[in-house]
Write an enzyme that holds these catalytic residues in place. Structure first.
Site, PDB file in Angstrom:
ATOM      1  N   SER A   1       0.855  -1.186   0.000  1.00 29.50           N
ATOM      2  CA  SER A   1       0.000   0.000   0.000  1.00 29.50           C
ATOM      3  C   SER A   1       0.888   1.231   0.000  1.00 29.50           C
ATOM      4  CB  SER A   1      -0.892   0.022   1.248  1.00 29.50           C
ATOM      5  OG  SER A   1      -1.561   1.270   1.365  1.00 29.50           O
TER       6      SER A   1
ATOM      7  N   TYR B   1      -2.724  -1.246  10.290  1.00 30.07           N
ATOM      8  CA  TYR B   1      -2.719  -1.409   8.833  1.00 30.07           C
ATOM      9  C   TYR B   1      -1.441  -0.857   8.222  1.00 30.07           C
ATOM     10  CZ  TYR B   1      -4.240  -1.127   3.967  1.00 30.07           C
ATOM     11  OH  TYR B   1      -4.331  -1.254   2.611  1.00 30.07           O
TER      12      TYR B   1
END
Length: 250
Positions: free
Chosen positions: A138, A151
């Site tokens: 990401s 995350y």
């Protein structure tokens, strides 16, 4: 047909980026193992694809389940050329507000899964002369975002593990790269809307992360994964390809 006669596993393939990738791979000539914790969802995508797909229910956090996925691939196709480690999830919270169990679950789903799937897939790839692994990291591994501590940490780990694996498996002729998407609409965001006081403001905030003023689509990320999985990217190894509408350029 950029993946003609290739065999690929795509995890997290029942929806979103994973489903878009599975469909694209099949159109490009691959036979695809559509793997997901949601077994019914995996079957639905595999049915849409047709004879070029095999649905497998998998819990990427568990050794036995991952081994079963790889064994099913061997039994059905005899080899493995491509692994897309795409399964993942998110949770809101800082290090103070995130519960320990939620932290462990995010790390297992997003990071341990890359370790486990690669651990059991690489020997099968090696038997066939090599292959390509693409991990879904990401852009938050580069820039960070507030209130997503677990995350962000897990995806930073995916980016680092990608580089380590690329070096470790050069002799196996296994290339390892990652994509780093920006905001792509997903079932995770859809579920969050139900508990938010102002869903419209939340969606507007997601779009505002990119100078382009929009979110990406699963199909756009799938095209980047295709490039890294295909032979045309033969000199790409240990790389992370960021697709985020210039978010990280700010």
């Amino acid at each position: 047909m950029r993946l003609e006669n290739k065999i690929a596993i795509v995890t997290g393939a029942a929806a979103g980026i994973g489903a878009a990738t599975a469909r694209l791979f099949a159109r490009e000539g691959a036979k695809v193992v559509v793997a997901d914790f949601d077994g019914d969802g995996a079957k639905k995508v595999a049915t849409e694809i047709g004879n070029a797909a095999l649905a497998v229910s998998v819990d990427v956090r568990q050794v036995a389940s991952v081994r079963n996925m790889v064994d099913a691939t061997r039994a059905a196709f005899g080899r493995l050329d491509i692994l897309v480690n795409n399964a993942g999830k998110g949770v809101m919270g800082t290090v103070v507000t995130t519960e320990a169990d939620a932290w462990d679950d995010i790390m297992a789903t997003n990071l341990k899964s890359v370790f486990l799937c690669s651990k059991y897939a690489i020997p099968l790839m090696r038997e066939g002369g090599g292959g390509a692994i693409v991990n879904t990291a990401s852009n938050v591994a580069q820039v960070g975002i507030p209130n997503r501590a677990a995350y962000v940490a897990s995806k930073g780990g995916v980016a680092s593990l990608t580089r380590a694996m690329a070096l470790d498996h050069v002799a196996d002729k296994v290339r390892v790269n990652a994509v780093a998407p920006g905001v792509v609409w997903s079932a995770y965001y859809e579920s969050m809307l139900k508990s938010l006081p102002d869903p419209d403001a939340f969606v507007a905030g997601l779009k505002a992360r990119s100078p382009m003023g929009r979110m990406g689509t699963p199909e756009e990320i799938a095209l980047a994964i295709l490039y890294l999985a295909a032979d045309e990217s033969a000199f790409a190894n240990g790389s992370t390809l960021t697709i985020d509408g210039a978010h990280t350029a700010w």
